[in-house]
Design an enzyme around this catalytic site. Structure first.
Site, mmCIF file in Angstrom:
data_model
loop_
_atom_site.group_PDB
_atom_site.id
_atom_site.type_symbol
_atom_site.label_atom_id
_atom_site.label_comp_id
_atom_site.label_asym_id
_atom_site.label_seq_id
_atom_site.Cartn_x
_atom_site.Cartn_y
_atom_site.Cartn_z
ATOM 1 N NE ARG A 191 -4.853 -1.444 3.728
ATOM 2 C CZ ARG A 191 -3.973 -1.679 2.781
ATOM 3 N NH1 ARG A 191 -4.089 -2.776 2.024
ATOM 4 N NH2 ARG A 191 -2.981 -0.859 2.533
ATOM 5 C CE1 TYR A 218 -1.257 -5.448 1.965
ATOM 6 C CE2 TYR A 218 -0.849 -4.459 4.103
ATOM 7 C CZ TYR A 218 -1.052 -4.339 2.746
ATOM 8 O OH TYR A 218 -1.041 -3.103 2.158
ATOM 9 C CG HIS A 262 -4.577 -3.401 -5.956
ATOM 10 N ND1 HIS A 262 -4.267 -2.267 -5.260
ATOM 11 C CD2 HIS A 262 -4.563 -4.401 -5.035
ATOM 12 C CE1 HIS A 262 -4.059 -2.564 -3.993
ATOM 13 N NE2 HIS A 262 -4.236 -3.853 -3.823
HETATM 14 O O1 LIG Z 1 -3.333 -3.084 -0.862
HETATM 15 C C1 LIG Z 1 -2.171 -3.364 -1.167
HETATM 16 O O2 LIG Z 1 -1.950 -4.332 -1.869
HETATM 17 C C2 LIG Z 1 -1.062 -2.533 -0.688
HETATM 18 O O3 LIG Z 1 -1.276 -1.631 0.101
HETATM 19 C C3 LIG Z 1 0.301 -2.887 -1.163
HETATM 20 C C4 LIG Z 1 1.374 -2.670 -0.151
HETATM 21 O O4 LIG Z 1 2.449 -3.528 -0.402
HETATM 22 C C5 LIG Z 1 1.855 -1.267 -0.133
HETATM 23 O O5 LIG Z 1 2.216 -0.909 -1.424
HETATM 24 C C6 LIG Z 1 3.017 -1.035 0.816
HETATM 25 O O6 LIG Z 1 4.060 -0.592 0.350
HETATM 26 O O7 LIG Z 1 2.873 -1.264 2.027
HETATM 27 MG MG LIG Z 2 -4.076 -4.829 -1.879
#
Ligand SMILES: O=C(O)C(=O)C[C@@H](O)[C@H](O)C(=O)O
Ligand SMILES: [Mg+2]
Ligand SMILES: [Mg+2]
Length: 389
Positions: A162, A164, A244
């Site tokens: 996935r 970001y 979420h």
């Molecule tokens: O799907 C998400 O949104 C995460 O995975 C958040 C990330 O920031 C995760 O919490 C992390 O610490 O990598």
């Molecule tokens: Mg997320």
């Protein structure tokens, strides 16, 4: 059968990227000699303030000591009155309740000599499909590094990733292009996660720009709590939309506005296994799917999520918990196992969560408190040790 004590231990665990996440290990002791363990995972997120763990311990002691650990509903109610839900994704009260709730589950299941999955409804599956995260590009030079990550992890058996996305669109595109050229259909991109950084209209534009790449779903494509925005986005694009769950009210609003297709449920963001099961049940009642999200837990938190996933009827998308693969170390003697892109659920024969603390490792990563050190908002948003602006 009464809770006699609670202990909290802070660890600062570096990731392979160099970024350090701070976690609190929870131990709840019962008068009959059993100890339940849990994890308040990854406090290293915005908002950029820290909690006093001595204070937290004193409050938790006053709530827990003398209680019967099987009174999980009652204890959760009391925890909620001290650490209330807010309408914010990274609300730290949820992290606190999650660590306690996991330790109670571990303790009760150990007392019954069964696994947590068996304690919370039994097993639908013994392994959970997971994906590997590619952290957000800020600079073009990061594309090659991230393609290298895909190469290495693919060799290890991970075939779903996935991304970001949304900060450096040229870099995002170069990455998607690189993956398609090198791996074709052997690698799947599960999602573009905009992490609430874009408003819904900008998210539509970016999604349209990347429409020639095969991406399964889009996550968090609106600012937090913009339920109408999420729905507008969902109506404009073909992809399923995931978001979420961070409070019951927020989940209710998403159901009411028909904002999403998939609820991303993780115990850490909704305040524990008990609440995560309720959120999954609400999703099921509303005819929605689930995936298990993550904050990137260590093995205690990840084991809890494996048990949760094992017990759910509507877990029908690739999930995210991969923390133990991201961190340079762990805090248990028997870390959770990943095999061919799946997280294995600790076996039925192992009582509680099925993981045992390793004090040698804990000593190595122990930290005095949850203080931040010198980290920037960029680093916190993008999970990178890259300090460049
Ligand atoms: O799907 C998400 O949104 C995460 O995975 C958040 C990330 O920031 C995760 O919490 C992390 O610490 O990598
Ligand atoms: Mg997320
Ligand atoms: Mg996190």
């Amino acid at each position: 059968m009464k809770i006699s004590d609670i202990r909290l231990t802070v660890v600062g665990m570096p990731r392979h990227t160099g970024f350090v996440s701070k976690h609190v290990i929870v131990e709840i002791e019962m008068d009959e000699g059993l100890t339940g363990i849990g994890e308040m995972s990854d406090f290293s997120h915005l908002p950029h303030y820290s909690l006093d763990t001595r204070d937290m311990k004193a409050v938790l002691k006053s709530i827990l000591v003398g209680q019967n650990p099987f009174d999980i509903t009652l204890i959760n109610q009391e925890l909620l009155s001290h650490f209330p839900e807010t309408m914010f994704y990274y609300e730290k009260g949820n992290f606190i309740r999650n660590g306690v709730d996991a330790a109670l589950h571990d303790l009760c299941a150990k007392a019954l000599q069964i696994s947590v999955a068996d304690f919370i409804g039994g097993r639908m599956k013994e392994k959970i499909k997971v994906c590997y995260p590619i952290f957000r590009h800020r600079f073009m030079e990061e594309v090659e590094e991230n393609l290298k990550v895909v190469r290495e992890r693919f060799r290890q058996g991970f075939d779903v990733f996935r991304l970001y996305a949304g900060k450096n669109l040229d870099a995002d595109e170069a990455f998607l292009d690189g993956v398609r050229t090198e791996f074709g259909s052997k690698v799947t991109i599960k999602s573009l996660d905009f992490s609430h950084l874009l408003d819904w209209k900008s998210a539509v534009q970016v999604t349209q720009r990347f429409s020639s790449y095969d991406v399964q779903l889009i996550e968090s494509p609106a600012v937090q709590n913009d339920f109408e925005g999420l729905r507008h986005f969902r109506m404009k694009v073909d992809h399923p939309v995931s978001e979420h769950v961070w409070s019951y009210r927020q989940q209710y609003e998403m159901i009411k506005h028909d904002s999403v297709d998939i609820f991303n449920i993780s115990p850490i963001f909704i305040g524990g296994l008990t609440n995560a099961r309720k959120a999954a049940a609400a999703a099921e009642v509303a005819g929605k799917s689930c995936l298990i999200g993550t904050t990137q837990e260590l093995s205690v938190g990840t084991a809890a999520m494996a048990h949760l996933g094992s017990s759910l009827a509507n877990l029908n998308h690739t999930s995210d918990p991969i923390g133990p693969e991201l961190y340079a170390g762990d805090i248990v003697k028997n870390p959770v196992i990943y095999e061919n892109g799946y997280l294995l659920v600790p076996g039925r024969e192992r009582h509680g969560l099925g993981v045992e603390l390793d004090w040698e490792q804990i000593e190595k990563y122990k930290a005095d408190d949850l203080s931040w050190g010198n980290v920037s908002a960029h680093q916190l948003q993008d999970r990178t040790s890259q300090a460049r602006k």
